[in-house]
Every structure is written in C-alpha cells, then in structure tokens.
Design a protein around this motif. Structure first.
Motif, PDB file in Angstrom:
ATOM      1  N   ASP A 126      -1.713   8.591  -9.201  1.00 47.73           N
ATOM      2  CA  ASP A 126      -0.452   9.108  -9.725  1.00 47.73           C
ATOM      3  C   ASP A 126       0.580   8.015  -9.993  1.00 47.73           C
ATOM      4  OD1 ASP A 126      -1.283  11.749  -9.726  1.00 47.73           O
ATOM      5  OD2 ASP A 126      -0.628  12.090  -7.660  1.00 47.73           O
ATOM      6  N   GLU A 127       0.309   6.802  -9.551  1.00 47.90           N
ATOM      7  CA  GLU A 127       1.301   5.744  -9.723  1.00 47.90           C
ATOM      8  C   GLU A 127       1.652   5.523 -11.185  1.00 47.90           C
ATOM      9  OE1 GLU A 127       0.541   2.121  -7.690  1.00 47.90           O
ATOM     10  OE2 GLU A 127       0.207   3.079  -5.757  1.00 47.90           O
ATOM     11  N   ARG A 128       0.657   5.587 -12.065  1.00 49.12           N
ATOM     12  CA  ARG A 128       0.921   5.332 -13.483  1.00 49.12           C
ATOM     13  C   ARG A 128       1.830   6.398 -14.092  1.00 49.12           C
ATOM     14  NH1 ARG A 128      -2.169   8.875 -16.321  1.00 49.12           N
ATOM     15  NH2 ARG A 128      -3.907   9.849 -15.202  1.00 49.12           N
ATOM     16  N   ASP A 187       0.859  -1.182   0.000  1.00 53.09           N
ATOM     17  CA  ASP A 187       0.000   0.000   0.000  1.00 53.09           C
ATOM     18  C   ASP A 187       0.895   1.232   0.000  1.00 53.09           C
ATOM     19  OD1 ASP A 187      -1.784   2.026   0.352  1.00 53.09           O
ATOM     20  OD2 ASP A 187      -2.610   1.280   2.253  1.00 53.09           O
ATOM     21  N   ARG A 188       0.978   1.896  -1.151  1.00 52.79           N
ATOM     22  CA  ARG A 188       1.884   3.045  -1.292  1.00 52.79           C
ATOM     23  C   ARG A 188       1.205   4.380  -0.976  1.00 52.79           C
ATOM     24  NH1 ARG A 188       2.809   0.501  -6.664  1.00 52.79           N
ATOM     25  NH2 ARG A 188       4.633  -0.887  -6.496  1.00 52.79           N
ATOM     26  N   VAL A 191      17.637  24.401 -15.341  1.00 52.71           N
ATOM     27  CA  VAL A 191      16.492  23.777 -14.681  1.00 52.71           C
ATOM     28  C   VAL A 191      15.254  24.222 -15.427  1.00 52.71           C
ATOM     29  CG1 VAL A 191      15.126  23.618 -12.574  1.00 52.71           C
ATOM     30  CG2 VAL A 191      17.623  23.676 -12.437  1.00 52.71           C
ATOM     31  N   ARG A 192      14.484  23.250 -15.951  1.00 48.03           N
ATOM     32  CA  ARG A 192      13.292  23.569 -16.719  1.00 48.03           C
ATOM     33  C   ARG A 192      12.061  22.988 -16.032  1.00 48.03           C
ATOM     34  NH1 ARG A 192      16.777  21.606 -20.978  1.00 48.03           N
ATOM     35  NH2 ARG A 192      15.610  19.645 -20.967  1.00 48.03           N
ATOM     36  N   PHE A 193      10.962  23.724 -16.097  1.00 52.70           N
ATOM     37  CA  PHE A 193       9.686  23.237 -15.606  1.00 52.70           C
ATOM     38  C   PHE A 193       8.779  22.945 -16.806  1.00 52.70           C
ATOM     39  CE2 PHE A 193      11.210  25.168 -11.761  1.00 52.70           C
ATOM     40  CZ  PHE A 193      10.655  24.416 -10.754  1.00 52.70           C
ATOM     41  N   ALA A 194       8.303  21.724 -16.914  1.00 50.54           N
ATOM     42  CA  ALA A 194       7.305  21.399 -17.939  1.00 50.54           C
ATOM     43  C   ALA A 194       5.931  21.740 -17.410  1.00 50.54           C
ATOM     44  CB  ALA A 194       7.398  19.909 -18.287  1.00 50.54           C
ATOM     45  N   ASP A 195       4.976  21.842 -18.314  1.00 48.90           N
ATOM     46  CA  ASP A 195       3.608  22.073 -17.906  1.00 48.90           C
ATOM     47  C   ASP A 195       3.115  20.897 -17.081  1.00 48.90           C
ATOM     48  OD1 ASP A 195       3.494  24.491 -19.222  1.00 48.90           O
ATOM     49  OD2 ASP A 195       2.717  23.590 -21.082  1.00 48.90           O
ATOM     50  N   PRO A 196       2.261  21.109 -16.099  1.00 49.36           N
ATOM     51  CA  PRO A 196       1.749  20.004 -15.295  1.00 49.36           C
ATOM     52  C   PRO A 196       1.199  18.877 -16.153  1.00 49.36           C
ATOM     53  CG  PRO A 196       1.080  22.082 -14.341  1.00 49.36           C
ATOM     54  CD  PRO A 196       1.722  22.404 -15.662  1.00 49.36           C
ATOM     55  N   ALA A 197       1.576  17.647 -15.774  1.00 47.73           N
ATOM     56  CA  ALA A 197       1.154  16.476 -16.562  1.00 47.73           C
ATOM     57  C   ALA A 197      -0.299  16.161 -16.293  1.00 47.73           C
ATOM     58  CB  ALA A 197       2.025  15.286 -16.190  1.00 47.73           C
ATOM     59  N   VAL A 221       4.451  12.435  -3.300  1.00 49.75           N
ATOM     60  CA  VAL A 221       4.883  12.553  -4.689  1.00 49.75           C
ATOM     61  C   VAL A 221       3.988  13.558  -5.404  1.00 49.75           C
ATOM     62  CG1 VAL A 221       5.134  11.340  -6.885  1.00 49.75           C
ATOM     63  CG2 VAL A 221       5.842  10.226  -4.755  1.00 49.75           C
ATOM     64  N   ALA A 222       4.640  14.556  -6.018  1.00 50.93           N
ATOM     65  CA  ALA A 222       3.894  15.637  -6.677  1.00 50.93           C
ATOM     66  C   ALA A 222       4.367  15.861  -8.106  1.00 50.93           C
ATOM     67  CB  ALA A 222       4.051  16.931  -5.878  1.00 50.93           C
TER      68      ALA A 222
END
Length: 371
Positions: free
Chosen positions: A293-295, A284-285, A365-371, A314-315
C-alpha cells in the motif's frame, strides 16, 4: 512490564506507535508541547502540520499554531532527511547541529548541488551569512546577491544550497494557515535571538526519538534522523534502554521503564494529515502500513498523502477540497468498508471539515470507490 527480549509483532509495534504519537485519544496539551514531544513535524506542505496536530490535540484550532509561528516560538527550517520541518524555537537551535553532517555530506548530490560542484561550501555559507546580516531576505534577493559572487550559478540553486549550509528559517506569513506570502529567509540565530548549538552528538535526540516512536531499530532511527553510524550511539545508551526483537529477529530498542500497550486494545478510526510522522519515522513501516500500500500513499513526486487508519493500520487516503464557501473531503479506501467503519470515518471527516473550514456554508464528505 513486557520482559526484555520479547518478540514484538507488527500489531504490538503499531499499537505502541499510536500511543506514543498521541493518536489513541486526543491530548489536552499545547501545540508547542506536542511539537516538542514529536520532535518535529514534517512540513513541505504548509497546511500539513495543522492537520497533524488536529488529529492529536483536543480542541485544536488553526490559530493555535499560526500564533506561535508569527511570534517566533515555532519556525520552519530544514532538518531531518534534508526536508522542511516545523519545530519549536528551542529545537530549531539545538537540532540543526545534529543533522548538519547529513546536509553537508549530501550537499552536492541534490539537483542544485550537482550543478554547482566546483563551489566552496564554506565560502557560500559565509556569503549567505553576510547577505542576511541585515535581516530577512526574499529567496530571489538572497539568490541574486549570491549570484553576484558566483555568476555561473543559478540564483535559486545558490539560495537552495545556502539553506542546507546554514539554519535558515522561513519567515511568516509562509506556513501560516490561510495566509499567502513569498519565500523569505532569515538566519535562525538572528531571527530567534540566540546562538545555535554546535554539538552534533545525537544521543539526546535518539532518546527523544524512542520516546515518541519506539520501540525501534538502529536502522529505523537512522532513517528518521538521516544519519549513519548510530549503532555506536545505541551501544553507548544501552544502560538507559531495554531491548526486544521483531518478527525477523532484528533488535529493537526502547526507553527503560516504558510500558507497552495491550496490542489487542481497540483504537478509533483516524484521519492522519499529509506527511504524518507515523509514516516517515521508520525504515520498516510494516507496523502501520502494508508494503503493497505504500505506493498508494507515497507519490512519485514526493508527496505523502493524508491517510485513513482502521484498526491502527493505513486503509486508504483522503483529499480535502477547501473553497471560499464550500468544503469537501474525499475518502478513498483501499478495500470495501463495513457499514460501521464507513459511518465512523464519515464522522471523522465531518470533524476534519469543521476544523479546516469552520465558516464554510456547505460541506460534503464523499467516498470514492476502493482504489
């Protein structure tokens, strides 16, 4: 002390895990002390253990782990869940016997095993042991020698089964940061100059698991250790344990006398390495990651991505891009970030690049758009 029987929610369990994993603040410990505390570092990716230790140890450099691998104080060997782990030499000799029943039971359920179902495991083990008696062998050479005895088998399949039947360590430079090198195997007993343990009893390993990953359920320990039937072990150890409950009523075990941290205490934003233990040690994570979010972290081909943690959960994920003169890391959060969180994660990513690419002429350091 938290009274026995207390119901621990996901936040309380997550805080306990981060404290046990040395992730609330970096420790002034050696890499080998950290590896033994964590029991083992999952190491399908050669660089993963370095990132895992960077997030836990003050002042850690890549050479601090490369040196123990080169001088045989640490090795890479198949252990829990049939996956490659980096462990100390001492644990390589004593842990393999504990997980060998799982490796034996699942031998013919692997892809290689399904192609060789008529093979006698004891004969293959003896043949591989004899082939390695003269010293380490490249994977292709080991496979070729075994194929001379079993010409119906593919050499790579035979070598793959041999590493499940025997404690075969991967010889450096495999696993050394920045070094190349093909896959070369040696028998652990010969390579480390000592006999492997033969007692499969998991009691001591379960106690070490709880010290680094508890509180945890029987199912959690079974997932991590890749064994079944551990309920009897926990029952045998009960005089040395304390029990709690999770939000579903499941019984959780911990070492007696171990204090749990304040679940309301803040924790810093973190970057965790690929295949980090905090994502692999429980059935149980939900103490560390939302189920949905696991996938995003666990890929279809078995990769466990590096992750971002905010408030202990995890974010997002991160990906490095290390080249000869440049180095970058892309951070991909799962949701929009606040300004302060973005700044703290950017600072952590800058520290990661300073660790992984200290000689890079340019970093980004780059930030991608939220997945």
């Amino acid at each position: 002390m938290t009274p026995p029987g207390t119901v621990l929610d996901a936040r309380a369990l997550g805080r306990a895990l981060l404290h046990r994993q040395w992730l609330v603040e970096r420790r002034a410990a050696t890499p080998l002390e950290a590896v033994e505390h964590l029991v083992a570092l999952q190491a399908q990716s050669g660089d993963a253990p370095y990132y895992q230790l960077w997030s836990r140890l003050a002042g850690f450099t890549t050479g601090d782990l490369s040196a123990p691998l080169t001088d045989r104080r640490a090795v890479r060997v198949v252990l829990m869940r049939g996956t490659l782990h980096l462990v100390t030499a001492r644990d390589a000799l004593r842990l393999r016997a504990v997980v060998q029943p799982y490796l034996d039971r699942t031998l013919f359920s692997t892809t290689a095993g399904r192609r060789l179902t008529g093979l006698d495991p004891a004969e293959l083990a003896d043949a591989a042991r004899a082939a390695l008696a003269g010293g380490p062998l490249p994977n292709d050479d080991l496979g070729a020698r075994l194929a001379a005895r079993w010409p119906e088998g593919e050499p790579n399949d035979l070598a793959y089964l041999a590493r499940s039947l025997l404690p075969l360590v991967q010889v450096p430079p495999r696993g050394v940061w920045g070094a190349g090198g093909g896959l070369v195997y040696a028998h652990a007993d010969q390579y480390l100059g000592a006999p492997s343990a033969t007692d499969p009893a998991p009691d001591e390993t379960v106690l070490r698991y709880l010290a680094a990953y508890g509180p945890a359920s029987v199912a959690d320990a079974q997932k991590w250790l890749s064994l079944t039937g551990l309920k009897a072990v926990f029952d045998r150890l009960r005089p040395r344990l304390v029990t709690y409950r999770d939000a579903t009523g499941r019984e959780l075990f911990d070492l007696a006398g171990t204090e749990l941290p304040d679940p309301g205490a803040p924790v810093p934003p973190l970057l965790l390495g690929p295949f980090d233990n905090v994502l692999l040690a429980h059935a149980d994570r939900t103490r560390i990651i939302d189920k949905a979010d696991e996938r995003r972290v666990f890929t279809a081909n078995g990769i466990v991505r590096g992750t971002l943690l905010l408030d202990g959960r995890v974010a997002g994920v991160w990906q490095p891009e290390l080249k000869r003169r440049t180095a970058a890391v892309e951070l991909r959060p799962f949701a929009p970030l606040s300004g302060p969180d973005r700044d703290r994660l950017a600072a952590a990513a800058g520290d990661l690049l300073a660790f992984a690419a200290p000689e890079a002429e340019k970093t980004d350091v780059r930030f991608a758009d939220p997945a």
